[in-house]
Every structure is written in C-alpha cells, then in structure tokens.
Design a protein around this motif. Structure first.
Motif, PDB file in Angstrom:
ATOM      1  N   PHE A 152       0.838  -1.199   0.000  1.00 32.32           N
ATOM      2  CA  PHE A 152       0.000   0.000   0.000  1.00 32.32           C
ATOM      3  C   PHE A 152       0.874   1.252   0.000  1.00 32.32           C
ATOM      4  O   PHE A 152       1.860   1.336   0.725  1.00 32.32           O
ATOM      5  CB  PHE A 152      -0.903   0.028   1.232  1.00 32.32           C
ATOM      6  N   VAL A 153       0.468   2.237  -0.819  1.00 30.77           N
ATOM      7  CA  VAL A 153       1.119   3.545  -0.843  1.00 30.77           C
ATOM      8  C   VAL A 153       0.020   4.596  -0.717  1.00 30.77           C
ATOM      9  O   VAL A 153      -0.974   4.541  -1.440  1.00 30.77           O
ATOM     10  CB  VAL A 153       1.900   3.791  -2.151  1.00 30.77           C
ATOM     11  N   TYR A 154       0.220   5.535   0.202  1.00 35.25           N
ATOM     12  CA  TYR A 154      -0.797   6.557   0.443  1.00 35.25           C
ATOM     13  C   TYR A 154      -0.284   7.937   0.021  1.00 35.25           C
ATOM     14  O   TYR A 154       0.899   8.119  -0.272  1.00 35.25           O
ATOM     15  CB  TYR A 154      -1.191   6.566   1.921  1.00 35.25           C
ATOM     16  N   GLN A 155      -1.200   8.915  -0.003  1.00 34.79           N
ATOM     17  CA  GLN A 155      -0.819  10.281  -0.373  1.00 34.79           C
ATOM     18  C   GLN A 155       0.235  10.820   0.580  1.00 34.79           C
ATOM     19  O   GLN A 155       1.210  11.435   0.159  1.00 34.79           O
ATOM     20  CB  GLN A 155      -2.055  11.185  -0.365  1.00 34.79           C
ATOM     21  N   TYR A 156       0.048  10.572   1.880  1.00 33.72           N
ATOM     22  CA  TYR A 156       1.064  10.934   2.871  1.00 33.72           C
ATOM     23  C   TYR A 156       1.842   9.674   3.205  1.00 33.72           C
ATOM     24  O   TYR A 156       1.257   8.602   3.395  1.00 33.72           O
ATOM     25  CB  TYR A 156       0.420  11.523   4.123  1.00 33.72           C
ATOM     26  N   HIS A 157       3.139   9.769   3.261  1.00 33.20           N
ATOM     27  CA  HIS A 157       4.005   8.588   3.299  1.00 33.20           C
ATOM     28  C   HIS A 157       3.864   7.721   4.546  1.00 33.20           C
ATOM     29  O   HIS A 157       4.121   6.530   4.508  1.00 33.20           O
ATOM     30  CB  HIS A 157       5.465   9.012   3.149  1.00 33.20           C
ATOM     31  N   HIS A 158       3.487   8.293   5.686  1.00 31.45           N
ATOM     32  CA  HIS A 158       3.313   7.524   6.932  1.00 31.45           C
ATOM     33  C   HIS A 158       4.569   6.733   7.314  1.00 31.45           C
ATOM     34  O   HIS A 158       4.485   5.611   7.823  1.00 31.45           O
ATOM     35  CB  HIS A 158       2.118   6.568   6.849  1.00 31.45           C
ATOM     36  N   LEU A 159       5.744   7.308   7.101  1.00 30.08           N
ATOM     37  CA  LEU A 159       6.972   6.652   7.529  1.00 30.08           C
ATOM     38  C   LEU A 159       7.124   6.781   9.042  1.00 30.08           C
ATOM     39  O   LEU A 159       6.596   7.704   9.655  1.00 30.08           O
ATOM     40  CB  LEU A 159       8.179   7.277   6.827  1.00 30.08           C
ATOM     41  N   LEU A 160       7.869   5.863   9.630  1.00 31.46           N
ATOM     42  CA  LEU A 160       8.156   5.939  11.059  1.00 31.46           C
ATOM     43  C   LEU A 160       9.267   6.963  11.257  1.00 31.46           C
ATOM     44  O   LEU A 160      10.402   6.737  10.817  1.00 31.46           O
ATOM     45  CB  LEU A 160       8.579   4.564  11.575  1.00 31.46           C
ATOM     46  N   PRO A 161       8.982   8.104  11.885  1.00 31.88           N
ATOM     47  CA  PRO A 161       9.934   9.220  11.909  1.00 31.88           C
ATOM     48  C   PRO A 161      11.216   8.946  12.677  1.00 31.88           C
ATOM     49  O   PRO A 161      12.248   9.541  12.388  1.00 31.88           O
ATOM     50  CB  PRO A 161       9.137  10.351  12.562  1.00 31.88           C
ATOM     51  N   GLU A 162      11.138   8.027  13.645  1.00 27.88           N
ATOM     52  CA  GLU A 162      12.326   7.757  14.464  1.00 27.88           C
ATOM     53  C   GLU A 162      13.254   6.727  13.829  1.00 27.88           C
ATOM     54  O   GLU A 162      14.346   6.456  14.351  1.00 27.88           O
ATOM     55  CB  GLU A 162      11.910   7.284  15.854  1.00 27.88           C
ATOM     56  N   PHE A 163      12.843   6.147  12.701  1.00 29.49           N
ATOM     57  CA  PHE A 163      13.632   5.129  12.024  1.00 29.49           C
ATOM     58  C   PHE A 163      14.244   5.692  10.741  1.00 29.49           C
ATOM     59  O   PHE A 163      13.697   6.606  10.119  1.00 29.49           O
ATOM     60  CB  PHE A 163      12.773   3.913  11.671  1.00 29.49           C
ATOM     61  N   SER A 164      15.367   5.121  10.340  1.00 27.61           N
ATOM     62  CA  SER A 164      16.013   5.523   9.083  1.00 27.61           C
ATOM     63  C   SER A 164      15.212   4.993   7.899  1.00 27.61           C
ATOM     64  O   SER A 164      14.300   4.166   8.048  1.00 27.61           O
ATOM     65  CB  SER A 164      17.433   4.964   9.028  1.00 27.61           C
ATOM     66  N   ALA A 165      15.578   5.460   6.709  1.00 26.81           N
ATOM     67  CA  ALA A 165      14.946   4.941   5.493  1.00 26.81           C
ATOM     68  C   ALA A 165      15.108   3.431   5.420  1.00 26.81           C
ATOM     69  O   ALA A 165      14.154   2.702   5.119  1.00 26.81           O
ATOM     70  CB  ALA A 165      15.572   5.604   4.268  1.00 26.81           C
ATOM     71  N   LEU A 166      16.316   2.956   5.692  1.00 24.30           N
ATOM     72  CA  LEU A 166      16.573   1.519   5.670  1.00 24.30           C
ATOM     73  C   LEU A 166      15.681   0.777   6.648  1.00 24.30           C
ATOM     74  O   LEU A 166      15.055  -0.239   6.309  1.00 24.30           O
ATOM     75  CB  LEU A 166      18.042   1.257   5.993  1.00 24.30           C
ATOM     76  N   GLU A 167      15.586   1.276   7.869  1.00 23.85           N
ATOM     77  CA  GLU A 167      14.777   0.607   8.885  1.00 23.85           C
ATOM     78  C   GLU A 167      13.293   0.604   8.519  1.00 23.85           C
ATOM     79  O   GLU A 167      12.573  -0.351   8.809  1.00 23.85           O
ATOM     80  CB  GLU A 167      14.993   1.289  10.236  1.00 23.85           C
TER      81      GLU A 167
END
Length: 235
Positions: free
Chosen positions: A97-112
């Motif tokens: 799933f990909v959403y309009q807002y990325h919903h990434l975990l802010p405390e984790f790196s891109a890799l994580e």
C-alpha cells in the motif's frame, strides 16, 4: 494450468457492493456494482470526483473493509468467507500500500522503514536488510539509507514509502493519490520510478488519482459513475 505468456488476473473484484447508514436511518449506496480484474505488470488508474467511492473501493480491494456483497479474489483465493486472521495474512503476503502521505516511522532511518515490514512478516533483521538496500537503491536512495524521514525531501520520503510497499514482494500494489502531495516535477519523477518498478517486478497496480495526466500514462483507466465501476477513456 496458467498460461505463462498470458497469465490470468492476480486480483479480481466480483459483484462488489457497498452502502452505509445515513443519519436519519436511510442508506447511501456508494458502490452498486464493481467488477475488475488486475493483471501482472499492469497499471490501472481509478479516477472520479471526491466522494464517488474511490477510497472505499481501494479499501475493499485491499481487504481492509468488507463489502456488503461480492468477493475479492487474490491469487485464486476468495476472501469472502475468510476469518479476520486469514484475511490479514493474505493481505500481508500479497499486497502493498502507498498513500498520499508517506506515513513513515519518523524515528527510524529509510533503511529501517523498509526492514520493519519484512520483520513483521517473519524475517530477521539480518535477512531483511539486503532486500531493503536493493529497493532503496532502485528508487535512487542508495546513498541515503541511514537518513531519517525528517532529513529527506517530500519526493524522497515517498520513494521510501514505495520501497516499503514492495518490501515483501507483493503481487498487488494499491496506491491512493501517491503523488498528490508533490510538485509537478517531483510527481512526474516519482510516477516514472513507480512505473519502472511495477513493470520490472510484474506487480498488478491500482492507483486512485485526480491527476488525469498521470492517468493517461497508465494501461487502463476506470471510474465510478453513480456507484458503478466502468472503463473510460481520458484521451
């Protein structure tokens, strides 16, 4: 036996209907009839005005919401009579799933952020890392693996979100306005990258969008008109 040259659909919607109770006791028919088949490596645009039922249809397609009638069939398996646990397992193993807002975990790196969904699916951190590195490199972020979302641009964050969606090698990718928060140039770059990945991995992709220019670049376009899903031409 499936035809390797002309493979069958990865996902099918059959007789999908959905309605909701209104204040006052009535019912609102959001989806009256939806029939759709998605094939490997195919990109399908889902267009329509706000409130027409695009997000509802995506939620049903992704087995996040049960329809009033009809069934969702993924890899030959109907989810209609599945328990919640089996439906969750099927969704986790076959969908991204990909959403309009990325919903990434802010405390984790891109890799994580790309490792985590693989760990949820049962991989160890060590086993998940190579896939995460491969995907982030393919989306152009091989030099920014350790950057947290706050240190990435909007386009870069959405690239991480796309890599995360593909982390568990899904057969179906569902996206809701994936370029909606990006400027035109960045949106074009992100869509081109998404197209390359979808075609390269042979993923069936359904994208809800208001951007007709992007819709025109996909293999097919469908819309919801008065609750009915139908094929359309956008020129």
């Amino acid at each position: 036996m499936s035809d390797p040259v002309n493979p069958g659909p990865v996902l099918e919607l059959k007789g999908i209907q959905q309605s909701f109770k209104e204040v006052g006791g009535g019912r609102l028919d959001v989806i009256k009839s939806a029939e759709l088949a998605l094939y490997p490596g195919e990109m399908v645009a889902l267009i329509g005005p706000s409130g027409a039922g695009k997000s509802t249809l995506l939620h049903i397609t992704g087995m996040l919401e049960k329809p009033l009638a009809g069934e969702v069939i993924v890899s030959g398996q109907s989810s209609r009579d599945m328990s919640d646990d089996r439906r969750t397992a099927l969704r986790r193993n076959t969908m991204g799933f990909v959403y309009q807002y990325h919903h990434l975990l802010p405390e984790f790196s891109a890799l994580e952020n790309v490792v985590v969904p693989q760990m949820i699916a049962g991989k160890s951190r060590k086993a998940a890392r190579p896939r995460a590195v491969e995907l982030l490199t393919r989306v152009g972020l091989g030099a920014r693996l350790e950057h947290r979302p706050g240190k990435l641009s909007g386009g870069e964050q959405q690239r991480v979100a796309i890599a995360r969606a593909l982390a568990n090698a899904p057969k179906v990718l569902l996206a809701d306005e994936p370029t909606g928060n990006l400027d035109l140039h960045t949106a074009d770059d992100v869509f081109a990258m998404l197209t390359e990945l979808v075609k390269g991995f042979g993923v069936a992709c359904l994208i809800a969008t208001h951007n007709l220019e992007i819709a025109r670049r996909m293999d097919r376009v469908v819309t919801i008109r008065e609750g009915v899903l139908e094929a359309v031409s956008v020129g």
